[in-house]
Write an enzyme that holds these catalytic residues in place. Structure first.
Site, PDB file in Angstrom:
ATOM      1  N   CYS A   6      13.663  70.691  67.826  1.00  0.00           N
ATOM      2  CA  CYS A   6      12.339  70.338  68.173  1.00  0.00           C
ATOM      3  C   CYS A   6      11.739  69.296  67.046  1.00  0.00           C
ATOM      4  O   CYS A   6      11.591  69.273  66.132  1.00  0.00           O
ATOM      5  CB  CYS A   6      11.669  71.307  68.198  1.00  0.00           C
ATOM      6  SG  CYS A   6       9.819  71.193  68.158  1.00  0.00           S
ATOM      7  N   GLU A  40       8.963  72.865  76.343  1.00  0.00           N
ATOM      8  CA  GLU A  40       8.742  71.453  76.313  1.00  0.00           C
ATOM      9  C   GLU A  40       7.194  72.064  77.053  1.00  0.00           C
ATOM     10  O   GLU A  40       6.091  71.919  76.083  1.00  0.00           O
ATOM     11  CB  GLU A  40       8.696  70.612  77.405  1.00  0.00           C
ATOM     12  CG  GLU A  40       9.838  69.859  77.044  1.00  0.00           C
ATOM     13  CD  GLU A  40       9.570  69.508  75.175  1.00  0.00           C
ATOM     14  OE1 GLU A  40       9.269  69.136  74.887  1.00  0.00           O
ATOM     15  OE2 GLU A  40      11.237  69.228  74.331  1.00  0.00           O
ATOM     16  N   HIS A  89       4.772  74.165  74.511  1.00  0.00           N
ATOM     17  CA  HIS A  89       3.888  73.365  73.830  1.00  0.00           C
ATOM     18  C   HIS A  89       2.765  73.530  74.273  1.00  0.00           C
ATOM     19  O   HIS A  89       1.728  73.393  73.171  1.00  0.00           O
ATOM     20  CB  HIS A  89       4.620  72.082  73.508  1.00  0.00           C
ATOM     21  CG  HIS A  89       6.044  71.439  72.395  1.00  0.00           C
ATOM     22  ND1 HIS A  89       5.679  72.112  71.439  1.00  0.00           N
ATOM     23  CD2 HIS A  89       7.035  71.343  72.419  1.00  0.00           C
ATOM     24  CE1 HIS A  89       7.251  71.718  70.359  1.00  0.00           C
ATOM     25  NE2 HIS A  89       7.725  71.406  71.593  1.00  0.00           N
TER      26      HIS A  89
HETATM   27 NI    NI Z   1       9.687  70.970  70.329  1.00  0.00          NI
END
Ligand code: NI
Length: 177
Positions: free
Chosen positions: A100, A143, A146
Site C-alpha cells: 500500500c 481500495e 480505504h
Molecule cells: Ni492502499
C-alpha cells in the site's frame, strides 16, 4: 494537476469513513481524479483512494497492465469507481500479498474474498457493475477498504507474513515505495 503527498499509516485521516459523491462530472471531481491519476502513476501504484491524499470522499482508482510492483498479477482494467458497494459472491477467502502506498516499503499476506461483485459509478455518473475474481477482486477490496478507514495490515491474520519488502523478497528488484 499535480502529484499529491500520500498520507502514511498513523495519520488519523486514513481511519475516517469517506463521504459519498453527490454530483458527478464536476470540475472539482475531474481535478481530484487528475491529481489521483498523477499521484498513482508517479508512485507506480496499482490503486489509490481519495482518503490517501487527504480527501474524504468515496473515490478510488485502480488498474494495472504490467506493473513492476506486481509482476505476477493479472491485468486489471483502468477504472474510476465512485460510491462503491461490494458484495462477496462466495464465502471463500484467498490469501495474497499486498502492499500500500500508505504503508511504504512493506508487504503482507491478506485474506480477501475470492469472488466479488462491485457496483458504483464512474466520474460521469455512468453505472459500473462487475463480477470479478483473483487479483482484480483483491485490488477492489483493498481500495474500497480505504473508504471505511481500513488499511491492509488491519486485515492480516498471520503476522509472520508481514514485513519489509527488501527482507521478504531480497532477490526482487522492487525499488519504489
Ligand atoms: Ni492502499
Amino acid at each position: 494537476m499535480a502529484v499529491r503527498q500520500v498520507l502514511r499509516m498513523g495519520d488519523r485521516r486514513l481511519l475516517e469513513r469517506a463521504k459519498p459523491i453527490e454530483k458527478f462530472d464536476t470540475p472539482e471531481l475531474h481535478a481530484l481524479l487528475a491529481d489521483m491519476q498523477d499521484t498513482m502513476a508517479d508512485l507506480d501504484g496499482a490503486g489509490l483512494a481519495a482518503p490517501q491524499i487527504g480527501v474524504g470522499l468515496q473515490v478510488v482508482i485502480f488498474g494495472i497492465e504490467q506493473n513492476p510492483r506486481y509482476p505476477d498479477a493479472d491485468a486489471v482494467p483502468q477504472t474510476v469507481l465512485i460510491n462503491p458497494t461490494l458484495t462477496a459472491l462466495a464465502p471463500e477467502m484467498e490469501d495474497g500479498w499486498e502492499g500500500c502506498l500508505s504503508v511504504p516499503g512493506m508487504r503482507g499476506v491478506v485474506p480477501r474474498f475470492a469472488k466479488l461483485r462491485y457496483q458504483g459509478f464512474d466520474q460521469y455518473g455512468n453505472p459500473i457493475d462487475r463480477s470479478v475474481d483473483g487479483f482484480h477482486a483483491r485490488v477492489v477490496q483493498h481500495e474500497c477498504d480505504h473508504l471505511i478507514g481500513v488499511l491492509y495490515p488491519m486485515r492480516i491474520r498471520d503476522f509472520s507474513s508481514f514485513g519489509f519488502t527488501e527482507e521478504l523478497f531480497p532477490d526482487e528488484d522492487i525499488t519504489d515505495d
